[in-house]
Design a protein around this motif. Structure first.
Motif, PDB file in Angstrom:
ATOM      1  N   UNK A   6       0.869  -1.186   0.000  1.00  0.00           N
ATOM      2  CA  UNK A   6       0.000   0.000   0.000  1.00  0.00           C
ATOM      3  C   UNK A   6       0.903   1.232   0.000  1.00  0.00           C
ATOM      4  N   UNK A   7       0.890   1.975  -1.108  1.00  0.00           N
ATOM      5  CA  UNK A   7       1.774   3.144  -1.248  1.00  0.00           C
ATOM      6  C   UNK A   7       0.937   4.414  -1.087  1.00  0.00           C
ATOM      7  N   UNK A   8       1.270   5.194  -0.058  1.00  0.00           N
ATOM      8  CA  UNK A   8       0.454   6.366   0.284  1.00  0.00           C
ATOM      9  C   UNK A   8       1.273   7.643   0.114  1.00  0.00           C
ATOM     10  N   UNK A  44       9.377  10.294  -6.949  1.00  0.00           N
ATOM     11  CA  UNK A  44       9.947   9.002  -7.356  1.00  0.00           C
ATOM     12  C   UNK A  44       9.964   7.923  -6.274  1.00  0.00           C
ATOM     13  N   UNK A  45       9.611   8.272  -5.026  1.00  0.00           N
ATOM     14  CA  UNK A  45       9.508   7.224  -4.002  1.00  0.00           C
ATOM     15  C   UNK A  45       8.481   6.177  -4.429  1.00  0.00           C
ATOM     16  N   UNK A  48       9.874   3.810  -6.975  1.00  0.00           N
ATOM     17  CA  UNK A  48      10.837   2.856  -6.405  1.00  0.00           C
ATOM     18  C   UNK A  48      10.127   1.763  -5.598  1.00  0.00           C
ATOM     19  N   UNK A  49       9.152   2.168  -4.780  1.00  0.00           N
ATOM     20  CA  UNK A  49       8.403   1.184  -3.977  1.00  0.00           C
ATOM     21  C   UNK A  49       7.691   0.189  -4.887  1.00  0.00           C
ATOM     22  N   UNK A  50       7.029   0.705  -5.914  1.00  0.00           N
ATOM     23  CA  UNK A  50       6.238  -0.162  -6.801  1.00  0.00           C
ATOM     24  C   UNK A  50       7.141  -1.120  -7.564  1.00  0.00           C
TER      25      UNK A  50
END
Ligand SMILES: Nc1ncnc2c1ncn2[C@@H]1O[C@H](COP(=O)(O)OP(=O)(O)OP(=O)(O)O)[C@@H](O)[C@H]1O
Length: 296
Positions: A6-8, A44-45, A48-50
Motif C-alpha cells: 500500500x503506497x500512500x 519518485x519514491x 521505487x516502492x512499486x
C-alpha cells in the motif's frame, strides 16, 4: 500467502492519506495475508516502492494519492516482466483513471471496494521512456496547469483548468504541429492536441466517450483553431456528449502516433509537464490488471 504493498502519498489532495491509512490497511488485510504500508516522502519514491513490489512478486500494489502518485506507481511496474495487480484510492483533484474505472472518488468507498473487487485489464501508454495512464496534451493545457493556483484547484477542481484554458485561448496563437500515424497525418496549427487512453480527461468524464480503458487504442483529438466563444460553446458537449463529433475537432484512433513541431513545445502527461516534442506515443494494450468495480 499473498502480499500487497500500500503506497500512500500523504501530501496528495487535501492531505488525507494518513487519515485513511489505517482503514485501508485493515480492509486489505481481509484479502491479503501481508500488507506492507509505505509512505512517500518525495518525487519518485512511489516508483521505487512499486518497482520493488514487482521484483519481489507482490500480488498487488495499491496507489493512494492523486494522479501523479498513480502515474509513479504505474511507472514502477510497467517495465517489469511480472506486474502486480494495481489498486487505486484516489485522493487528488482530478482522478481521471479512477473515474474511467468507476472507482468512487470518495476515498472511504474506494478503499471498501478493494476488499473484493474483481480485476480487469488496463491499457497504458508509453512515449520515450515515460509511461502514462490517461492523457498526453500539447498546447494550451500546459499553460492552464501552470496558471491554476492551489486554492482554485481545491475549490473548483477541473473547472479551474477549463477557465484558465479559456483565458489562454484569448492570449495565444495556435502551435505548429506535425502529426504522423498510419491512419492520419496532420501538418498545421492547433491550440490544443489531446491523446487520451480513457473517457475521462481533466475530470470531464464525457470528453472521450468512445474510449474504453482496455480497447488498445489511443484516442487523438486535434482541436482546430477556436475563438473564445467557440470554446465556450463547446462546454456543454464537454460536460455531456463527448467532443469527437464537434465541428471544431478532428478525431481518430490509432496505436502509435508521432508528434513533432518546429517549436520547442512542452508536453503534459497525466496533468504534469513531462518533456518536450518530438515524441512517439504508443499504447501498451492490456499491459496491466487493475482492481475495479464491475463496469457498466
Ligand atoms: N511526502 C511528500 N511530500 C510532498 N510531496 C510528495 C510527497 N510524496 C510524494 N510527493 C510528490 O507529490 C507529487 C504529486 O502528488 P499527487 O499527484 O498524488 O497529488 P496532487 O498533486 O494533490 O493530486 P492532483 O494532481 O490530482 O491534485 C508526486 O508526484 C510526488 O512527486
Amino acid at each position: 500467502m499473498s502480499k500487497v504493498m500500500l503506497i500512500i502519498n500523504p501530501s496528495s489532495g487535501k492531505e488525507l492519506g494518513k487519515k485513511h491509512a489505517e482503514f485501508a490497511e485493515g480492509t486489505l488485510a481481509q484479502r491479503f495475508t501481508e500488507v506492507d504500508v509505505r509512505f512517500t516522502e518525495k518525487e519518485l519514491d512511489a516508483t521505487q516502492f512499486a518497482k520493488q513490489a514487482a521484483q519481489e512478486r507482490y500480488d498487488a500494489v495499491v496507489a493512494m494519492g492523486g494522479d501523479g502518485t498513480v502515474n509513479e506507481v504505474i511507472t514502477g511496474i510497467a517495465e517489469q516482466d511480472y506486474r502486480p495487480t494495481l489498486g487505486i484510492v484516489p485522493l487528488g483533484t482530478v482522478n481521471d483513471l479512477a473515474r474511467a474505472l468507476n472507482i468512487p472518488t470518495d476515498p472511504q468507498e474506494a478503499i471498501s471496494i478493494l476488499e473484493d473487487a474483481p480485476s480487469r485489464p488496463l491499457d497504458i501508454g508509453k512515449y520515450d521512456d515515460h509511461y502514462f495512464m490517461n492523457v498526453i496534451a500539447v498546447g494550451l493545457i500546459a499553460e492552464a496547469v501552470e496558471e491554476v493556483s492551489v486554492e482554485q484547484k481545491t475549490s473548483l477542481g477541473s473547472v479551474a483548468y477549463f477557465i484558465e484554458g479559456l483565458k489562454a485561448f484569448k492570449d495565444h496563437s495556435p502551435y505548429p504541429i506535425q502529426l504522423t500515424a498510419t491512419e492520419k497525418s496532420f501538418d498545421g496549427e492547433t491550440p490544443l492536441l489531446i491523446i487520451s487512453l480513457t473517457n475521462s480527461v481533466g475530470g470531464f468524464e464525457s470528453f472521450a466517450k468512445e474510449a474504453r480503458v482496455d480497447d488498445g487504442l489511443l484516442h487523438v483529438f486535434i482541436i482546430k483553431q477556436l475563438g473564445f466563444f467557440d470554446a465556450l460553446q463547446a462546454l456543454p458537449k464537454l460536460l455531456t456528449g463527448g467532443i469527437a463529433d464537434a465541428d471544431q475537432v478532428d478525431y481518430f484512433t490509432t496505436k502509435e502516433v508521432r508528434i513533432d513541431s518546429k517549436e520547442h513545445l512542452p508536453i503534459n502527461a497525466d496533468g504534469d509537464t513531462a518533456g518536450h516534442l518530438p515524441i512517439t506515443v504508443q499504447v501498451l494494450s492490456q499491459h496491466l490488471t487493475v482492481f475495479a468495480p464491475v463496469s457498466n
